[in-house]
Structures are given as C-alpha cells and as structure tokens.
Design a protein around this motif. Structure first.
Motif, short mmCIF file in Angstrom:
data_model
loop_
_atom_site.label_atom_id
_atom_site.label_comp_id
_atom_site.label_asym_id
_atom_site.label_seq_id
_atom_site.Cartn_x
_atom_site.Cartn_y
_atom_site.Cartn_z
N ILE A 49 0.51 -1.21 0.20
CA ILE A 49 -0.30 0.12 0.19
C ILE A 49 0.63 1.29 -0.15
N ASN A 50 1.74 1.43 0.72
CA ASN A 50 3.32 2.59 0.52
C ASN A 50 3.57 2.49 0.08
N GLN A 51 4.67 1.43 -0.80
CA GLN A 51 5.01 2.15 -1.83
C GLN A 51 3.99 2.41 -3.39
N ASN A 52 3.16 1.91 -3.07
CA ASN A 52 2.24 2.54 -4.34
C ASN A 52 1.38 3.95 -4.00
N GLY A 53 2.13 4.66 -3.09
CA GLY A 53 1.16 5.48 -2.63
C GLY A 53 0.05 5.64 -1.61
N GLY A 54 0.14 4.51 -0.61
CA GLY A 54 -1.21 4.81 -0.15
C GLY A 54 -0.28 5.34 1.43
N GLN A 55 -1.94 5.35 2.36
CA GLN A 55 -0.91 5.14 3.68
C GLN A 55 -1.50 3.79 4.07
N ALA A 56 -0.67 3.52 5.09
CA ALA A 56 -1.08 2.00 5.61
C ALA A 56 -0.05 2.15 7.08
N ILE A 57 -0.68 1.54 7.72
CA ILE A 57 0.19 0.68 9.64
C ILE A 57 -0.58 -0.47 9.18
N TYR A 58 0.52 -0.82 10.53
CA TYR A 58 -0.32 -2.66 10.52
C TYR A 58 -0.82 -2.39 12.66
N GLN A 59 -0.93 -3.32 12.72
CA GLN A 59 -0.77 -4.13 14.25
C GLN A 59 -1.36 -5.12 14.54
N ARG A 60 -0.89 -6.17 15.04
CA ARG A 60 -0.80 -7.79 15.19
C ARG A 60 -1.75 -7.97 15.79
N THR A 61 -2.41 -8.55 16.04
CA THR A 61 -3.66 -8.72 17.26
C THR A 61 -3.75 -10.10 17.50
N MET A 62 -4.63 -10.31 18.74
CA MET A 62 -4.64 -11.56 18.40
C MET A 62 -5.97 -12.67 18.51
#
Length: 62
Positions: A49-62
């Motif tokens: 996503i970020n390499q294609n111009g978008g904005q993303a972050i992630y969070q690992r969940t249980m």
C-alpha cells in the motif's frame, strides 16, 4: 460517499478479502490501519500500500 482522508481499521487484513479491501480503500484515498494475527503478511500488505502511494500502518492482534 468518499473515503478520501478517512481512517479505516480493517480486521483480517493480512490476506483475502481484508487485504483486497485495504488495497482498494487506500487506492481511493483512505488511511488504513491493518489488523490481523500474521505480522509478516501484514507487513507485506502495508508495504504494498505504502509503495503504491497509499498510507497504511498495521497492528498485530490476537
């Protein structure tokens, strides 16, 4: 309804419908927060996503 500039949290974002939805929403201007159990897959989706111009972050969940 426009998603541009909105922050959207997506669970199950490491693959399948969740990942595809994240990609589409980011392409349409949303800032996406990716959540799932598999951190390595989340990282790949976020990087794409970020390499294609978008904005993303992630969070690992249980």
């Amino acid at each position: 309804m426009s998603v541009k500039g909105k922050v959207i949290i997506i669970t199950g974002a490491s693959s399948g419908i969740g990942a595809a939805s994240a990609q589409l929403l980011a392409k349409n201007g949303a800032k996406v927060v990716l959540a799932a159990r598999n951190e390595s897959k989340l990282q790949k989706v976020m990087d794409s996503i970020n390499q294609n111009g978008g904005q993303a972050i992630y969070q690992r969940t249980m």
